[in-house]
Design a protein around this motif. Structure first.
Motif, PDB file in Angstrom:
ATOM      1  N   ARG A   1     -47.169   5.155 -20.891  1.00  0.00           N
ATOM      2  CA  ARG A   1     -48.386   5.334 -21.098  1.00  0.00           C
ATOM      3  C   ARG A   1     -48.704   6.600 -22.189  1.00  0.00           C
ATOM      4  NH1 ARG A   1     -48.020   5.557 -15.595  1.00  0.00           N
ATOM      5  NH2 ARG A   1     -47.440   8.243 -15.823  1.00  0.00           N
ATOM      6  N   GLU A   2     -47.276   6.563 -22.897  1.00  0.00           N
ATOM      7  CA  GLU A   2     -47.026   7.493 -23.949  1.00  0.00           C
ATOM      8  C   GLU A   2     -47.678   6.467 -25.585  1.00  0.00           C
ATOM      9  OE1 GLU A   2     -42.898   8.873 -24.232  1.00  0.00           O
ATOM     10  OE2 GLU A   2     -43.546  10.224 -22.769  1.00  0.00           O
ATOM     11  N   ALA A   3     -47.674   6.877 -25.917  1.00  0.00           N
ATOM     12  CA  ALA A   3     -47.837   6.536 -28.271  1.00  0.00           C
ATOM     13  C   ALA A   3     -46.681   6.149 -28.707  1.00  0.00           C
ATOM     14  CB  ALA A   3     -49.091   7.194 -28.994  1.00  0.00           C
ATOM     15  N   GLY A   4     -46.497   4.685 -29.529  1.00  0.00           N
ATOM     16  CA  GLY A   4     -45.817   4.273 -29.702  1.00  0.00           C
ATOM     17  C   GLY A   4     -45.300   2.692 -30.111  1.00  0.00           C
ATOM     18  N   LYS A   5     -44.492   2.733 -30.407  1.00  0.00           N
ATOM     19  CA  LYS A   5     -44.036   0.755 -30.517  1.00  0.00           C
ATOM     20  C   LYS A   5     -43.519   0.852 -28.640  1.00  0.00           C
ATOM     21  CE  LYS A   5     -42.075   1.413 -34.664  1.00  0.00           C
ATOM     22  NZ  LYS A   5     -40.934   1.629 -35.582  1.00  0.00           N
ATOM     23  N   ASP A   6     -42.858  -1.112 -28.911  1.00  0.00           N
ATOM     24  CA  ASP A   6     -42.585  -1.794 -27.264  1.00  0.00           C
ATOM     25  C   ASP A   6     -41.323  -0.778 -26.841  1.00  0.00           C
ATOM     26  OD1 ASP A   6     -44.834  -2.516 -26.755  1.00  0.00           O
ATOM     27  OD2 ASP A   6     -44.216  -4.301 -27.850  1.00  0.00           O
ATOM     28  N   ILE A   7     -40.506  -0.947 -25.456  1.00  0.00           N
ATOM     29  CA  ILE A   7     -39.781  -0.117 -25.354  1.00  0.00           C
ATOM     30  C   ILE A   7     -38.755  -0.840 -24.810  1.00  0.00           C
ATOM     31  CG2 ILE A   7     -38.953   1.088 -23.503  1.00  0.00           C
ATOM     32  CD1 ILE A   7     -42.013   2.361 -22.571  1.00  0.00           C
ATOM     33  N   TRP A   8     -37.805  -1.416 -25.554  1.00  0.00           N
ATOM     34  CA  TRP A   8     -36.692  -2.121 -25.742  1.00  0.00           C
ATOM     35  C   TRP A   8     -35.961  -2.224 -23.675  1.00  0.00           C
ATOM     36  CZ3 TRP A   8     -32.125  -2.327 -28.986  1.00  0.00           C
ATOM     37  CH2 TRP A   8     -30.778  -3.122 -28.296  1.00  0.00           C
ATOM     38  N   LEU A   9     -36.080  -2.777 -22.849  1.00  0.00           N
ATOM     39  CA  LEU A   9     -34.647  -3.341 -22.218  1.00  0.00           C
ATOM     40  C   LEU A   9     -33.972  -3.932 -22.625  1.00  0.00           C
ATOM     41  CD1 LEU A   9     -33.782  -2.647 -19.265  1.00  0.00           C
ATOM     42  CD2 LEU A   9     -35.719  -4.390 -18.327  1.00  0.00           C
ATOM     43  N   ILE A  10     -32.590  -3.431 -22.746  1.00  0.00           N
ATOM     44  CA  ILE A  10     -31.742  -3.781 -23.325  1.00  0.00           C
ATOM     45  C   ILE A  10     -30.646  -4.653 -21.992  1.00  0.00           C
ATOM     46  CG2 ILE A  10     -30.334  -1.749 -23.332  1.00  0.00           C
ATOM     47  CD1 ILE A  10     -28.045  -2.955 -25.511  1.00  0.00           C
ATOM     48  N   GLY A  11     -30.478  -3.662 -20.539  1.00  0.00           N
ATOM     49  CA  GLY A  11     -29.662  -3.906 -19.835  1.00  0.00           C
ATOM     50  C   GLY A  11     -29.646  -2.373 -19.000  1.00  0.00           C
ATOM     51  N   GLY A  12     -28.599  -2.967 -17.880  1.00  0.00           N
ATOM     52  CA  GLY A  12     -27.911  -4.405 -17.704  1.00  0.00           C
ATOM     53  C   GLY A  12     -28.696  -4.919 -16.450  1.00  0.00           C
ATOM     54  N   GLY A  13     -28.321  -5.643 -16.450  1.00  0.00           N
ATOM     55  CA  GLY A  13     -29.025  -6.779 -15.212  1.00  0.00           C
ATOM     56  C   GLY A  13     -29.228  -5.533 -14.229  1.00  0.00           C
ATOM     57  N   GLU A  14     -28.341  -4.695 -13.573  1.00  0.00           N
ATOM     58  CA  GLU A  14     -29.027  -4.058 -12.471  1.00  0.00           C
ATOM     59  C   GLU A  14     -30.285  -3.365 -12.332  1.00  0.00           C
ATOM     60  OE1 GLU A  14     -27.997  -4.689  -8.864  1.00  0.00           O
ATOM     61  OE2 GLU A  14     -26.660  -5.969  -9.989  1.00  0.00           O
ATOM     62  N   LEU A  15     -30.544  -3.284 -14.169  1.00  0.00           N
ATOM     63  CA  LEU A  15     -31.289  -1.486 -14.017  1.00  0.00           C
ATOM     64  C   LEU A  15     -32.810  -3.445 -14.736  1.00  0.00           C
ATOM     65  CD1 LEU A  15     -32.947   0.292 -15.096  1.00  0.00           C
ATOM     66  CD2 LEU A  15     -31.575   0.400 -17.184  1.00  0.00           C
ATOM     67  N   ALA A  16     -32.585  -4.125 -15.062  1.00  0.00           N
ATOM     68  CA  ALA A  16     -33.024  -5.662 -14.777  1.00  0.00           C
ATOM     69  C   ALA A  16     -34.216  -5.711 -14.004  1.00  0.00           C
ATOM     70  CB  ALA A  16     -32.881  -6.610 -16.143  1.00  0.00           C
TER      71      ALA A  16
END
Length: 199
Positions: free
Chosen positions: A124-139
């Motif tokens: 909901r915040e302004a800005g560019k996209d959010i990069w999920l780098i990992g790892g697998g458990e968080l993904a």
């Protein structure tokens, strides 16, 4: 609204790391990065290079895709083991952990609460996209919130390791549309999938 993008390197058989969870491209790793893969990364996704690589390659480009990076504690600890407390000082950096009581770096925000709730807030915040780098458990925990997958496909198989969405992901079939692809001479590929609209 900002998108959550799982931008991650994976093997053909769907693993993002070996069984030990170590960086597959690091010292002693099983994937030596091809030159054309690195050139594409530098030209198209310079913000995803850790600061040490940006310095070594004289990369100063801000990048156009991401201004925020999210990672799990195990991924973050890969850097901590070699004394790196913030590999991405050029991005807003959040680490999700229920065991880290405080951040080892004042620029790194530790999030102990629900990752889904936090990502919804970030979107909901302004800005560019959010990069999920990992790892697998968080993904795996953020699977319902991922809007786009950018799989940097390594032309190799390893048989077993850490799956793309971790070992505890729930069965939840999703459809994705291939919206971009770059296949390099080395056999590596950048495959961009956008979540297909639900009926």
């Amino acid at each position: 609204m900002r998108k959550l993008v799982y931008y991650v390197a994976a093997t053909i058989d769907g693993f993002i790391a070996g069984p030990d969870g170590a960086d597959p491209t690091g010292p002693g790793g099983f994937w030596q990065i091809p030159e054309d893969y690195l050139r594409h990364l530098v030209s198209e996704y310079p913000e995803t290079l850790p600061q040490a690589a940006r310095t070594a390659l004289s990369v100063t480009a801000e990048g156009t895709h991401f201004d925020t990076v999210l990672e799990g504690r195990l991924s973050y600890e890969i850097g901590l083991r070699v004394g790196v407390t913030d590999a991405f000082p050029h991005l807003r950096h959040l680490v999700f952990s229920r065991t880290l009581s405080e951040s080892p770096d004042p620029a790194v925000e530790v999030v102990s609460g629900d990752p889904v709730a936090k990502v919804r807030e970030l979107k909901r915040e302004a800005g560019k996209d959010i990069w999920l780098i990992g790892g697998g458990e968080l993904a795996g925990a953020l699977y319902p919130e991922i809007d786009q997958l950018i799989v940097k496909l390594a032309p190799l198989t390893i048989g077993t390791g850490i799956p793309l969405f971790g070992r505890r992901a729930e069965f939840d079939p999703r459809n994705w549309q291939l919206t971009d692809h770059v296949v390099l001479g080395s056999g590596a590929a950048y495959l961009t999938y956008t979540r297909a609209p639900t009926e």
